[in-house]
Design a protein around this motif. Structure first.
Motif: not given
Length: 364
Positions: A73-80, A118-124, A145-150, A357-361
């Motif tokens: 699902c969308f939520s689980c796909a956000l997990t890297r 992150h799948r759409e925009q690897p950087d940020g 830079n967009g990656v949240i560690t829990i 919004s397009v997320i930039t570095p």
């Protein structure tokens, strides 16, 4: 959080359920439709004819649906990333952590905030690394830079409560961690990329270009009495002790509290909870202590109007908790200075709602 009707019998279904408790109908959450839909053999066909199915992570509690071409699902796909060793304990911790993450994503969708994966925009782009602390490894909760560690170990009550007591924090939850860290994400994605918002941020929260590492070291220093005395004189400007660490942390804490307040008010409204003082009390008290929450996520750009609904309800909920021998549900004081910062967050949310919004570095 909203409540949902069973698609078969109209009984109440809560966000985490995978079947109706009354009629037994199997259900899954459709992010596109923002409701629970009935499943047949684990699948559902939407109005356009697209077929949806259980998320692959159903085994760890996920009740969201994945598109026909996707396993997640969308939520689980956000997990890297997740721990490699999925023993029974890790699966339980992951399930509780992922439940908090789905609540976060639901609320961000409800606020119509942009989520760039992150799948759409690897950087940020937004990603979550869910890891577990061990005797040999300490997982640091944070954002980069967009990656949240829990640290999923905090889903274990005893571990999290020990840290809460050690750090002298009045509130520490998994959902709170997600809401705080997503504040850092949106600071980078929205505030830092728009000079007008960045200048307003600096006037209100301070200059984020000050040394972040030094600020953290000072905050966690056990013998920095001078800092403690200085903080005591400025405490009314901040929602929490940790917010005083650095302007980035002040914004993240404030953003998290906006999400706390908005979600709790929506939950109260979904259940029909209102607070009205009975006849006999002075008119001033009855007005000040009246709270009529609505399902609207951000009905006004003035945080004070939002707080006028929130604070009487928070007071009542705190007293209910005390009646059960528990600590306050919301152990924070919102001053005028904090209300100004909450207004900034609310205005930011309304300004970027619906904008992909397009997320930039991050800016150097």
């Amino acid at each position: 959080m909203r409540i949902f009707p069973c698609p078969n019998c109209d009984s109440i279904i809560y966000f985490e359920q995978r079947a109706c408790a009354e009629c037994g109908t199997e259900v899954g959450f459709s992010r596109a439709d923002r409701t629970m839909v009935p499943l047949t053999d684990g699948t559902w066909t939407d109005s356009s004819g697209e077929r949806w199915h259980h998320c692959e992570n159903e085994r760890i509690g996920c009740n969201w649906l994945a598109a026909s071409d996707d396993s997640l699902c969308f939520s689980c796909a956000l997990t890297r990333s997740i721990p490699a060793d999925l023993d029974e304990r890790v699966i339980r911790l992951l399930a509780e952590t992922a439940d908090a993450k789905r609540r976060l994503v639901f609320q961000l969708d409800d606020l119509d905030l942009p989520i760039i994966s992150h799948r759409e925009q690897p950087d940020g782009g937004l990603a979550f690394d869910l890891d577990a602390s061990t005797d040999d490894k300490k997982v640091m909760i944070g954002h980069m830079n967009g990656v949240i560690t829990i640290d999923i170990t905090e889903a274990q009550d005893s571990h999290r409560e020990a840290l809460r007591a050690l750090l002298d924090e009045p509130y520490r939850t998994m959902l709170g961690h997600f809401r705080h860290e997503i504040g850092h994400y949106y600071w980078q994605a929205l505030v830092a990329q728009h000079d007008d918002w960045l200048q307003r941020f600096r006037r209100l929260f301070g200059d984020e270009r000050q040394d972040y590492g030094a600020a953290l070291n000072a905050h966690y220093s056990e013998d920095n009495d001078e800092l403690r005395r200085e903080q005591a004189t400025r405490r009314e400007n901040y929602i929490s002790q940790y917010a005083m660490t650095h302007p980035w942390e002040d914004f993240a804490e404030t953003f998290a509290h906006f999400l706390h307040i908005a979600d709790t008010l929506q939950t109260a409204a979904a259940h029909g909870l209102q607070l009205r003082f009975p006849e006999g009390w002075p008119d001033r008290v009855r007005v000040e202590q009246t709270s009529v929450p609505t399902l609207a996520t951000a009905p006004t750009a003035d945080a004070r109007r939002l707080l006028a609904t929130w604070q009487p309800l928070a007071t009542a909920l705190n007293r209910v908790n005390r009646s059960m021998g528990k600590h306050d549900l919301y152990p924070f004081t919102i001053t005028e200075q904090v209300a100004d910062k909450l207004t900034f967050v609310l205005e930011l949310v309304r300004a970027f709602a619906g904008i992909n919004s397009v997320i930039t570095p991050p800016m150097l």
